[in-house]
Design an enzyme around this catalytic site. Structure first.
Site, PDB file in Angstrom:
ATOM      1  N   HIS A 134       0.839  -1.206   0.000  1.00  0.00           N
ATOM      2  CA  HIS A 134       0.000   0.000   0.000  1.00  0.00           C
ATOM      3  C   HIS A 134       0.872   1.254   0.000  1.00  0.00           C
ATOM      4  O   HIS A 134       0.636   2.191  -0.781  1.00  0.00           O
ATOM      5  CB  HIS A 134      -0.906  -0.023   1.235  1.00  0.00           C
ATOM      6  CG  HIS A 134      -1.618   1.265   1.501  1.00  0.00           C
ATOM      7  ND1 HIS A 134      -2.931   1.491   1.141  1.00  0.00           N
ATOM      8  CD2 HIS A 134      -1.200   2.420   2.096  1.00  0.00           C
ATOM      9  CE1 HIS A 134      -3.281   2.706   1.496  1.00  0.00           C
ATOM     10  NE2 HIS A 134      -2.247   3.301   2.082  1.00  0.00           N
ATOM     11  N   GLU A 135       1.878   1.279   0.872  1.00  0.00           N
ATOM     12  CA  GLU A 135       2.708   2.478   0.988  1.00  0.00           C
ATOM     13  C   GLU A 135       3.549   2.712  -0.265  1.00  0.00           C
ATOM     14  O   GLU A 135       3.716   3.849  -0.714  1.00  0.00           O
ATOM     15  CB  GLU A 135       3.603   2.370   2.225  1.00  0.00           C
ATOM     16  CG  GLU A 135       2.851   2.297   3.542  1.00  0.00           C
ATOM     17  CD  GLU A 135       1.885   3.451   3.737  1.00  0.00           C
ATOM     18  OE1 GLU A 135       2.113   4.527   3.155  1.00  0.00           O
ATOM     19  OE2 GLU A 135       0.898   3.289   4.466  1.00  0.00           O
ATOM     20  N   HIS A 138       1.538   4.451  -2.940  1.00  0.00           N
ATOM     21  CA  HIS A 138       1.435   5.908  -2.811  1.00  0.00           C
ATOM     22  C   HIS A 138       2.565   6.591  -3.579  1.00  0.00           C
ATOM     23  O   HIS A 138       2.350   7.608  -4.243  1.00  0.00           O
ATOM     24  CB  HIS A 138       1.508   6.312  -1.333  1.00  0.00           C
ATOM     25  CG  HIS A 138       0.188   6.311  -0.636  1.00  0.00           C
ATOM     26  ND1 HIS A 138      -0.907   6.997  -1.101  1.00  0.00           N
ATOM     27  CD2 HIS A 138      -0.211   5.707   0.524  1.00  0.00           C
ATOM     28  CE1 HIS A 138      -1.929   6.816  -0.266  1.00  0.00           C
ATOM     29  NE2 HIS A 138      -1.529   6.039   0.709  1.00  0.00           N
ATOM     30  N   GLU A 207      -6.303   7.294  -0.926  1.00  0.00           N
ATOM     31  CA  GLU A 207      -6.199   6.122  -0.050  1.00  0.00           C
ATOM     32  C   GLU A 207      -6.874   4.918  -0.694  1.00  0.00           C
ATOM     33  O   GLU A 207      -6.341   3.797  -0.667  1.00  0.00           O
ATOM     34  CB  GLU A 207      -6.828   6.419   1.319  1.00  0.00           C
ATOM     35  CG  GLU A 207      -5.983   7.279   2.228  1.00  0.00           C
ATOM     36  CD  GLU A 207      -4.627   6.685   2.531  1.00  0.00           C
ATOM     37  OE1 GLU A 207      -4.538   5.468   2.777  1.00  0.00           O
ATOM     38  OE2 GLU A 207      -3.640   7.437   2.496  1.00  0.00           O
TER      39      GLU A 207
END
Length: 290
Positions: A134-135, A138, A207
């Site tokens: 997920h990070e 980003h 997100e």
């Protein structure tokens, strides 16, 4: 489909912010003070864009860690970076016991991924790998750039409203061309409020995008859904103080680090965790069908 929809939604929200700027500028006139406000706002957000990694890492008191200290973490990040065909980011660990994580950096070449001690103790290996995915997403989705642009546009609108108190209005001497005072006052109140809400909507949308992209990268949406459930519980049990530099770094984190609920949910930088988990479970079902 989710990625395409999220991209269009982000573009539409940025366009709406730009439209508000044009509307406010039209009402206030072509004063040199407004140009000054634009320059100041862009300058402040450019600084935030180029130094966002240092600011966020300092806010969480994160320190760089070697592979000898956290071998499993280094292995996860290296594997996922190679899968994505991207350079490996710098790794940091924050001493906070709240389970959380964030990524920052203006591009993959200047990226950093940070996790808290709390999240390394709470999640199993599969869940932590999903959080790393997920990070990294980003960074790969250029979300630091997008959030910086949104912040710059929202800052311009707010600067317009603040300077309007001191600037001549209307740009002309003809009273018929001057804006209606009541309408102008309403616009100067609602303009910054609308800009803030749109900026928060962009943050929430990114997100959702990082959830979807990260789950694609790891091929394990259910692991991220499970991780988010644990992080939600842990973050609410051990909220961080909403003060100082933490408030400016909160939007980078995988979960809202502050105590939430009530009217504060309307101004949250993160979408409801239940919606994120539901989307990930739906994504897992779609992957199984393929």
């Amino acid at each position: 489909m989710h990625s395409h929809h999220n991209g269009l939604k982000t573009a539409a929200l940025l366009g709406l912010l730009t439209a508000i700027i044009l509307a406010v500028g039209y009402w206030l006139g072509g004063s040199a003070g407004l140009v000054f406000a634009v320059i100041i706002s862009l300058g402040m957000n450019a600084f935030s864009y180029f130094y966002s990694d240092k600011l966020a890492l300092r806010a969480m008191r994160a320190r760089p860690v070697s592979e000898a200290e956290f071998p499993a973490l280094h292995q996860m990040v290296r594997e996922l970076s190679q899968t994505a065909g991207q350079p490996m980011p710098r790794l940091y660990v924050s001493p906070a016991m709240q389970p959380n994580a964030f990524a920052t950096g203006r591009n993959p070449q200047h990226a950093a991924v940070a996790v808290t001690v709390g999240i390394t103790q709470l999640l199993d290996r599969r869940e932590l790998r999903a959080v790393i995915g997920h990070e990294l997403s980003h960074v790969y989705n250029r979300d630091i750039l997008i959030s910086s642009v949104a912040a710059a546009l929202a800052g311009i609108i707010t600067a317009f409203a603040q300077l309007a108190i001191f600037l001549p209005l209307g740009g002309g001497s003809d009273d018929d061309d001057s804006p209606n005072p009541a309408a102008l006052l309403l616009m100067l109140i609602l303009g910054p409020l609308a800009a803030t809400i749109i900026q928060l909507a962009i943050s929430r949308n990114r997100e959702f995008q990082a959830d979807a992209s990260g789950a694609e990268l790891t091929r394990d949406p259910l692991a991220l859904a499970s991780a988010l459930e644990k992080i939600q519980y842990g973050a609410q049990r051990l909220p961080l103080p909403a003060d100082g530099q933490l408030t400016s770094a909160a939007h980078l984190m995988i979960a809202n680090p502050f105590r939430s609920g009530g009217i504060s949910a309307l101004f949250s930088t993160h979408p409801p965790m239940e919606q994120r988990i539901a989307r990930l479970r739906a994504q897992a079902g779609a992957i199984q069908v393929r």
